[in-house]
Design an enzyme around this catalytic site. Structure first.
Site, PDB file in Angstrom:
ATOM      1  CG  HIS A  26      70.887 -19.529  36.175  1.00  0.00           C
ATOM      2  ND1 HIS A  26      70.101 -19.220  35.093  1.00  0.00           N
ATOM      3  CD2 HIS A  26      70.894 -20.877  36.267  1.00  0.00           C
ATOM      4  CE1 HIS A  26      69.643 -20.332  34.545  1.00  0.00           C
ATOM      5  NE2 HIS A  26      70.103 -21.352  35.243  1.00  0.00           N
TER       6      HIS A  26
ATOM      7  CD  GLU B  87      71.982 -14.069  35.038  1.00  0.00           C
ATOM      8  OE1 GLU B  87      71.647 -13.883  33.856  1.00  0.00           O
ATOM      9  OE2 GLU B  87      72.322 -15.185  35.494  1.00  0.00           O
TER      10      GLU B  87
ATOM     11  CB  CYS C   1      67.247 -17.435  31.588  1.00  0.00           C
ATOM     12  SG  CYS C   1      67.293 -17.696  33.378  1.00  0.00           S
TER      13      CYS C   1
ATOM     14  CB  CYS D  95      68.226 -14.612  35.717  1.00  0.00           C
ATOM     15  SG  CYS D  95      69.166 -16.098  36.179  1.00  0.00           S
TER      16      CYS D  95
END
Length: 155
Positions: free
Chosen positions: A53, A55, A83, A86
């Site tokens: 992801h 991040e 999320c 993360c």
């Protein structure tokens, strides 16, 4: 000195890279004392990595550049509410502040589905600011998914 909107615009540039690769267009940057020390965009499909992801990619970049897995004093700017995965990484990295654009009513845990940042039993707490350039961030995501649905219907 740049402000939150300026940094979210830079994260939007990262999100465009993801979209160009047909990844969900989410981008992130890590800032320390006004200097960008990490950048990332969504890449789980291309990397065959569910943890890629935006991040996580940005945190890894910052940790490598700074030579430390802890990132105290750093701020993370991301186009979409983080999320659970993360947010866990953000907390373990000791990020001091998280600024995000669009809320994520399905997987966001900075106030949408849950608010893990407000959980007092956890040992690290980042300050969270949401909704910075939310319309622009949300529009990028909406147009990406609309185009994807259109391609699917035409296939």
């Amino acid at each position: 000195m740049p402000n939150d909107e300026d940094y979210i615009r830079l994260a939007l540039e990262q999100a465009r890279y993801a979209g160009a690769l047909d990844e969900v267009p989410v981008g992130a940057i890590v800032v320390l004392n006004g200097e960008i020390v990490g950048k990332g965009f969504n890449q789980p499909i291309g990397r065959h990595d569910p943890t890629a992801h935006a991040e996580i990619v940005a945190l890894r970049d910052a940790a490598a550049r700074l030579g430390n897995y802890r990132l105290p004093g750093c701020e993370l700017f991301v186009t979409l509410e983080p999320c659970m995965m993360c947010s866990g990484a953000i907390m373990h990295a000791r990020i001091s502040r998280v600024v995000f654009g669009a809320s994520d009513p399905k997987t966001g845990v900075a106030g949408s589905v849950l608010d893990v940042y407000a959980e007092q039993r956890l040992n690290h707490h980042a300050t969270v600011v949401g909704g910075v350039l939310a319309a622009e961030c949300g529009a990028m995501l909406s147009s990406f998914f609309a185009a994807r649905r259109q391609r699917t219907m035409n296939a």
